[in-house]
Motif scaffolding. Sequence first.
Motif, PDB file in Angstrom:
ATOM      1  N   GLY A   9       0.812  -1.079   0.034  1.00 55.77           N
ATOM      2  CA  GLY A   9       0.035  -0.090  -0.055  1.00 55.77           C
ATOM      3  C   GLY A   9       0.716   1.051   0.084  1.00 55.77           C
ATOM      4  N   LEU A  10       0.240   2.440   0.153  1.00 55.83           N
ATOM      5  CA  LEU A  10       0.831   3.726   0.312  1.00 55.83           C
ATOM      6  C   LEU A  10       1.107   4.101   1.943  1.00 55.83           C
ATOM      7  CD1 LEU A  10       1.867   6.416  -0.990  1.00 55.83           C
ATOM      8  CD2 LEU A  10      -0.629   7.010  -1.049  1.00 55.83           C
ATOM      9  N   VAL A  11       2.012   4.565   2.201  1.00 52.44           N
ATOM     10  CA  VAL A  11       2.425   4.866   3.363  1.00 52.44           C
ATOM     11  C   VAL A  11       3.499   6.087   3.407  1.00 52.44           C
ATOM     12  CG1 VAL A  11       4.379   3.315   3.786  1.00 52.44           C
ATOM     13  CG2 VAL A  11       3.144   4.216   5.744  1.00 52.44           C
ATOM     14  N   GLN A  12       3.432   7.010   4.345  1.00 55.73           N
ATOM     15  CA  GLN A  12       4.356   8.086   4.553  1.00 55.73           C
ATOM     16  C   GLN A  12       5.614   7.748   5.042  1.00 55.73           C
ATOM     17  OE1 GLN A  12       2.354  11.331   6.560  1.00 55.73           O
ATOM     18  NE2 GLN A  12       1.570  12.184   5.057  1.00 55.73           N
ATOM     19  N   ALA A  13       6.627   8.403   4.664  1.00 54.63           N
ATOM     20  CA  ALA A  13       8.014   8.064   5.164  1.00 54.63           C
ATOM     21  C   ALA A  13       8.119   8.030   6.643  1.00 54.63           C
ATOM     22  CB  ALA A  13       9.272   9.130   4.837  1.00 54.63           C
ATOM     23  N   GLY A  14       8.756   7.064   7.366  1.00 51.77           N
ATOM     24  CA  GLY A  14       8.507   6.800   8.806  1.00 51.77           C
ATOM     25  C   GLY A  14       7.579   5.967   9.042  1.00 51.77           C
ATOM     26  N   GLY A  15       6.629   5.550   8.279  1.00 53.71           N
ATOM     27  CA  GLY A  15       5.538   4.676   8.846  1.00 53.71           C
ATOM     28  C   GLY A  15       5.747   3.309   8.532  1.00 53.71           C
ATOM     29  N   SER A  16       4.973   2.370   8.719  1.00 54.84           N
ATOM     30  CA  SER A  16       4.938   1.137   8.816  1.00 54.84           C
ATOM     31  C   SER A  16       3.959   0.270   8.118  1.00 54.84           C
ATOM     32  CB  SER A  16       4.942   0.495  10.475  1.00 54.84           C
ATOM     33  OG  SER A  16       5.906   1.275  11.001  1.00 54.84           O
ATOM     34  N   LEU A  17       4.424  -0.869   7.378  1.00 49.28           N
ATOM     35  CA  LEU A  17       3.479  -1.628   6.546  1.00 49.28           C
ATOM     36  C   LEU A  17       3.876  -3.273   6.989  1.00 49.28           C
ATOM     37  CD1 LEU A  17       3.533  -0.359   3.162  1.00 49.28           C
ATOM     38  CD2 LEU A  17       1.547  -0.371   4.961  1.00 49.28           C
ATOM     39  N   ARG A  18       3.143  -3.924   6.945  1.00 47.30           N
ATOM     40  CA  ARG A  18       3.002  -5.437   7.182  1.00 47.30           C
ATOM     41  C   ARG A  18       2.940  -6.229   5.782  1.00 47.30           C
ATOM     42  NH1 ARG A  18       3.131  -8.511  12.408  1.00 47.30           N
ATOM     43  NH2 ARG A  18       2.441 -10.443  11.930  1.00 47.30           N
ATOM     44  N   LEU A  19       3.590  -7.044   5.530  1.00 43.22           N
ATOM     45  CA  LEU A  19       3.519  -7.960   4.316  1.00 43.22           C
ATOM     46  C   LEU A  19       3.378  -9.207   4.870  1.00 43.22           C
ATOM     47  CD1 LEU A  19       5.975  -6.503   1.659  1.00 43.22           C
ATOM     48  CD2 LEU A  19       3.683  -5.665   2.237  1.00 43.22           C
ATOM     49  N   SER A  20       2.485  -9.974   4.298  1.00 42.97           N
ATOM     50  CA  SER A  20       2.074 -11.378   4.562  1.00 42.97           C
ATOM     51  C   SER A  20       2.046 -12.273   3.436  1.00 42.97           C
ATOM     52  CB  SER A  20       0.751 -11.540   5.385  1.00 42.97           C
ATOM     53  OG  SER A  20       0.792 -12.730   5.794  1.00 42.97           O
ATOM     54  N   CYS A  21       2.633 -13.335   3.479  1.00 39.89           N
ATOM     55  CA  CYS A  21       2.437 -14.498   2.246  1.00 39.89           C
ATOM     56  C   CYS A  21       2.099 -15.642   2.777  1.00 39.89           C
ATOM     57  CB  CYS A  21       3.859 -14.373   1.387  1.00 39.89           C
ATOM     58  SG  CYS A  21       3.964 -15.532   0.217  1.00 39.89           S
ATOM     59  N   ALA A  22       1.197 -16.433   2.286  1.00 39.02           N
ATOM     60  CA  ALA A  22       0.696 -17.649   2.731  1.00 39.02           C
ATOM     61  C   ALA A  22       1.089 -18.776   1.345  1.00 39.02           C
ATOM     62  CB  ALA A  22      -0.797 -17.677   2.847  1.00 39.02           C
ATOM     63  N   SER A  83       9.931   2.285  10.011  1.00 38.17           N
ATOM     64  CA  SER A  83      10.668   3.311   9.739  1.00 38.17           C
ATOM     65  C   SER A  83      10.960   3.442   7.993  1.00 38.17           C
ATOM     66  CB  SER A  83      11.854   3.363  10.282  1.00 38.17           C
ATOM     67  OG  SER A  83      11.847   3.387  11.674  1.00 38.17           O
ATOM     68  N   LEU A  84       9.826   3.228   7.250  1.00 41.94           N
ATOM     69  CA  LEU A  84       9.912   3.085   5.805  1.00 41.94           C
ATOM     70  C   LEU A  84      10.445   4.479   5.246  1.00 41.94           C
ATOM     71  CD1 LEU A  84       6.810   1.249   5.189  1.00 41.94           C
ATOM     72  CD2 LEU A  84       8.837   0.326   4.266  1.00 41.94           C
ATOM     73  N   LYS A  85      11.324   4.010   4.114  1.00 45.68           N
ATOM     74  CA  LYS A  85      11.898   5.594   3.308  1.00 45.68           C
ATOM     75  C   LYS A  85      11.377   5.369   1.849  1.00 45.68           C
ATOM     76  CE  LYS A  85      15.954   4.982   6.072  1.00 45.68           C
ATOM     77  NZ  LYS A  85      17.606   4.489   6.046  1.00 45.68           N
ATOM     78  N   PRO A  86      11.396   6.513   1.047  1.00 45.89           N
ATOM     79  CA  PRO A  86      11.121   6.511  -0.132  1.00 45.89           C
ATOM     80  C   PRO A  86      11.787   5.610  -0.949  1.00 45.89           C
ATOM     81  CG  PRO A  86      11.112   8.938   0.952  1.00 45.89           C
ATOM     82  CD  PRO A  86      11.484   7.804   1.711  1.00 45.89           C
ATOM     83  N   GLY A 105       5.595 -15.209  -5.688  1.00 43.50           N
ATOM     84  CA  GLY A 105       4.262 -14.596  -5.600  1.00 43.50           C
ATOM     85  C   GLY A 105       4.100 -13.661  -6.534  1.00 43.50           C
ATOM     86  N   GLN A 106       2.789 -13.121  -6.850  1.00 42.80           N
ATOM     87  CA  GLN A 106       2.408 -12.304  -7.791  1.00 42.80           C
ATOM     88  C   GLN A 106       3.035 -10.765  -7.419  1.00 42.80           C
ATOM     89  OE1 GLN A 106       0.552 -12.870  -5.531  1.00 42.80           O
ATOM     90  NE2 GLN A 106      -0.885 -11.248  -4.841  1.00 42.80           N
ATOM     91  N   GLY A 107       3.496 -10.354  -6.398  1.00 43.94           N
ATOM     92  CA  GLY A 107       4.048  -9.154  -6.149  1.00 43.94           C
ATOM     93  C   GLY A 107       2.803  -8.149  -5.454  1.00 43.94           C
ATOM     94  N   THR A 108       3.432  -7.411  -4.500  1.00 38.86           N
ATOM     95  CA  THR A 108       2.440  -6.280  -3.953  1.00 38.86           C
ATOM     96  C   THR A 108       3.388  -4.912  -3.966  1.00 38.86           C
ATOM     97  OG1 THR A 108       1.114  -5.964  -2.105  1.00 38.86           O
ATOM     98  CG2 THR A 108       3.226  -7.194  -1.540  1.00 38.86           C
ATOM     99  N   LEU A 109       2.472  -4.117  -4.148  1.00 31.36           N
ATOM    100  CA  LEU A 109       3.269  -2.662  -4.510  1.00 31.36           C
ATOM    101  C   LEU A 109       3.225  -2.108  -3.115  1.00 31.36           C
ATOM    102  CD1 LEU A 109       4.351  -0.585  -6.370  1.00 31.36           C
ATOM    103  CD2 LEU A 109       2.020   0.244  -6.705  1.00 31.36           C
ATOM    104  N   VAL A 110       4.491  -1.554  -2.767  1.00 31.26           N
ATOM    105  CA  VAL A 110       4.663  -0.572  -1.637  1.00 31.26           C
ATOM    106  C   VAL A 110       5.138   0.519  -2.157  1.00 31.26           C
ATOM    107  CG1 VAL A 110       6.027  -0.304   0.512  1.00 31.26           C
ATOM    108  CG2 VAL A 110       5.261  -2.544   0.094  1.00 31.26           C
ATOM    109  N   THR A 111       4.559   1.619  -1.700  1.00 33.50           N
ATOM    110  CA  THR A 111       4.757   3.090  -2.240  1.00 33.50           C
ATOM    111  C   THR A 111       5.134   3.820  -0.660  1.00 33.50           C
ATOM    112  OG1 THR A 111       3.635   3.022  -4.157  1.00 33.50           O
ATOM    113  CG2 THR A 111       4.220   5.221  -3.392  1.00 33.50           C
ATOM    114  N   VAL A 112       6.183   4.519  -0.601  1.00 36.37           N
ATOM    115  CA  VAL A 112       6.671   5.418   0.433  1.00 36.37           C
ATOM    116  C   VAL A 112       6.621   6.859   0.135  1.00 36.37           C
ATOM    117  CG1 VAL A 112       7.883   5.574   2.408  1.00 36.37           C
ATOM    118  CG2 VAL A 112       7.610   3.395   1.460  1.00 36.37           C
ATOM    119  N   SER A 113       5.829   7.575   0.499  1.00 36.75           N
ATOM    120  CA  SER A 113       6.015   9.198   0.122  1.00 36.75           C
ATOM    121  C   SER A 113       6.786   9.705   0.875  1.00 36.75           C
ATOM    122  CB  SER A 113       4.355   9.677   0.091  1.00 36.75           C
ATOM    123  OG  SER A 113       3.897   9.621   1.405  1.00 36.75           O
ATOM    124  N   SER A 114       7.297  10.897   0.517  1.00 36.84           N
ATOM    125  CA  SER A 114       8.317  11.777   1.113  1.00 36.84           C
ATOM    126  C   SER A 114       7.564  12.787   2.087  1.00 36.84           C
ATOM    127  CB  SER A 114       9.205  12.170   0.377  1.00 36.84           C
ATOM    128  OG  SER A 114       8.842  12.871  -0.712  1.00 36.84           O
TER     129      SER A 114
END
Length: 114
Positions: A9-22, A83-86, A105-114
């Motif tokens: 997903g989309l997150v601002q710099a410094g934020g967090s995301l959690r990816l999961s794969c089964a 602590s995600l970075k652009p 896997g099919q790939g999942t998009l991570v976008t980190v905005s500054s």
Amino acid sequence: VQLQASGGGLVQAGGSLRLSCAASGNNFRITTMGWYRQAPGKERELVAIITDFGSENYADSVKGRFTISSDDAKNTVVLQMNSLKPEDSAVYYCYVNTLFNNYWGQGTLVTVSS
């Protein structure tokens, strides 16, 4: 073996995301699970992997910020990204190695905005 990833997903710099794969399928034994990523115009690169013995390996660029974990009973792997970075923006691919094959896997998009 089929891989189903989620959590990008989309997150601002410094934020967090959690990816999961089964991983699912019949008669397979996973030796390694993990994540790679590919940014536009760049080659696919290792982010983090974990073996069935619990050994972890991280790209230098994510050490101290990302944590990989797995649930062997459920054949899942999770990447906690803090602590995600652009420059972390990329398509993230789940990866599984069994005794005989590699799977993606099919790939999942991570976008980190500054």
